[in-house]
Design a protein around this motif. Structure first.
Motif, short mmCIF file in Angstrom:
data_model
loop_
_atom_site.label_atom_id
_atom_site.label_comp_id
_atom_site.label_asym_id
_atom_site.label_seq_id
_atom_site.Cartn_x
_atom_site.Cartn_y
_atom_site.Cartn_z
N ILE A 19 0.89 -1.13 0.49
CA ILE A 19 -0.05 0.02 -0.18
C ILE A 19 0.54 0.81 0.45
N ALA A 21 2.15 5.05 0.09
CA ALA A 21 1.07 6.35 -0.28
C ALA A 21 2.69 7.12 -0.17
N GLN A 46 -1.29 -0.62 12.75
CA GLN A 46 -0.97 -0.70 11.06
C GLN A 46 -2.25 0.53 10.76
N GLY A 47 -3.85 -0.24 10.76
CA GLY A 47 -5.32 0.29 11.11
C GLY A 47 -4.91 1.71 11.19
N LEU A 50 -2.72 3.64 9.31
CA LEU A 50 -3.54 3.81 7.22
C LEU A 50 -5.10 4.95 7.20
N GLN A 51 -5.86 4.87 8.83
CA GLN A 51 -6.91 5.82 8.88
C GLN A 51 -5.93 7.00 9.04
N LEU A 53 -4.34 8.27 6.77
CA LEU A 53 -3.57 8.13 5.64
C LEU A 53 -4.86 8.43 4.68
N GLU A 54 -6.30 8.88 5.09
CA GLU A 54 -7.63 8.38 4.19
C GLU A 54 -7.55 9.62 3.67
N LEU A 58 -3.53 6.41 -2.19
CA LEU A 58 -3.26 4.86 -1.96
C LEU A 58 -2.93 4.13 -3.18
N ASN A 91 -7.69 -8.55 -0.23
CA ASN A 91 -6.12 -8.20 -0.89
C ASN A 91 -5.39 -9.63 -1.28
N THR A 120 -0.07 -7.09 4.70
CA THR A 120 0.08 -5.93 3.99
C THR A 120 1.22 -5.06 4.07
N LEU A 122 2.73 -1.09 4.09
CA LEU A 122 2.39 0.53 3.49
C LEU A 122 3.75 0.92 4.16
#
Length: 333
Positions: A19, A21, A46-47, A50-51, A53-54, A58, A91, A120, A122
């Motif tokens: 993923i 970014a 990690q979640g 990701l939040q 980076l909304e 991505l 995924n 995953t 990131l």
């Protein structure tokens, strides 16, 4: 005469969905991340990232070190089979389809989702082209000996195993099994150190591997200096050349140092302005392995590897978007 093998390379690695970014420096600092390195983390941490980076665009790519190498082989015009564990989730499905679309065979049975999600990674790239990776290995750590299809392996000229697999017991066993079966079947064994932290943790293991199984080794200048305990890169190369027939040491824009039958060769690089260093070493290994399995000289194979690495550092993400085969004659002339 033995029949030529239908596939170039059998790759084994952690199947991780990348993923990607682009972030500013302060994102790395605010979240107290280990800048420029790879950090293992759980789904929750990690979640949370990701939040945060909304609002960022991505990109998704099937990844993992050996997978990126297999992609580079395919984009060079070569062929391969990849073994890496994904889960039966969206995924995992994306990963499998992305790999097949690139021309690499991928036939490992997905794990039940109760065993965990597809791994995953990131990949956060800052403006100076440095990448910081936050990895949740997920189900990739369950890759086991039974996932290694020996019949598929026997159809390949080389096997290629990534050092990252040493971090969990089952994938480590699967790697050793691949090497042992390769030796039995007359398949050459290529190995990559993958990362400095693995050299620090598993140096003794890697020394034994090189002596017992390895035909080709890939590493970078920092890893090899640490492994050999000296700053003198040529001394490191000579030391490794006593254990392994072919060694390819990448040294950023200076190209690479190759050892073949204990003879050192410098192969020039391609000076470019890097945007993102992720995947450069993987692309280099793919270019070299393509060359070694498609009648290029060792120096030509290294030159092609240098070219692919130089192209990858100019883009965001670990792999090129299209075939590079049309460039081959121009680069290795």
């Amino acid at each position: 005469m033995t029949e030529p093998k239908p596939f170039n390379v059998f790759g084994v690695g952690n199947a991780l969905l990348d993923i990607l970014a682009l972030v500013e420096d302060n994102f790395i600092e605010t979240h107290d991340l280990n800048r420029g390195a790879m950090t293992l983390m759980d789904t929750i941490k990690q979640g949370k990232l990701l939040q945060q980076l909304e609002s960022h665009p991505l990109e998704l790519r099937c990844g993992g070190s050996a997978a990126n190498t297999m992609m580079a082989i395919a984009q060079s015009g070569g062929t391969g089979i990849y073994s890496g564990k994904v889960s039966a989730d969206t995924n995992g499905e994306f990963y499998q389809q992305d790999m097949i679309a690139a021309g690499i065979q991928f036939e490992i049975e997905p794990a039940d989702t109760t065993q965990g999600p597809t791994g995953t990674c990131l990949v956060l790239t800052t403006p100076d082209a440095e990448r910081t990776m936050c990895t949740h290995l997920g189900v990739s750590t369950t890759l086991s000996v039974t996932d290694i299809n020996v019949d598929h392996l026997s159809q390949c000229q080389y096997s290629y195993i990534e050092g990252y697999l040493w971090d969990a017991p089952e994938p480590r066993q699967a790697s050793i099994q691949t090497m042992e079966q390769s030796k039995r079947l007359g398949v050459k064994v290529a190995f990559t150190f993958s990362d400095m932290f693995l050299v620090e943790r598993f140096g003794d293991d890697f020394r034994a591997l090189l002596t017992e199984y390895c035909d080709v080794l890939f590493c970078n200048a920092d890893e090899v200096r640490h492994f050999c305990g000296t700053e003198d890169l040529e001394a490191c190369a000579s030391q490794l050349g006593e254990k392994v027939n072919q060694v390819f040491i990448t040294n950023s824009d200076q190209g690479c140092l190759v050892v073949e039958n204990q003879t050192l060769i410098h192969v020039a690089g391609f000076p470019v302005k890097p945007v993102d260093t992720v995947g450069a070493g993987d692309a280099f290994a793919g270019g070299v392995l393509y060359g070694l399995t498609n009648n290029l000289t060792t120096a030509q194979a290294a030159r092609w590897g240098n070219y692919l690495g130089s192209q990858v550092v100019q883009i965001h993400g670990p792999r090129l978007s299209e075939s590079q085969h049309h460039k081959l004659a121009e680069i290795i002339h």
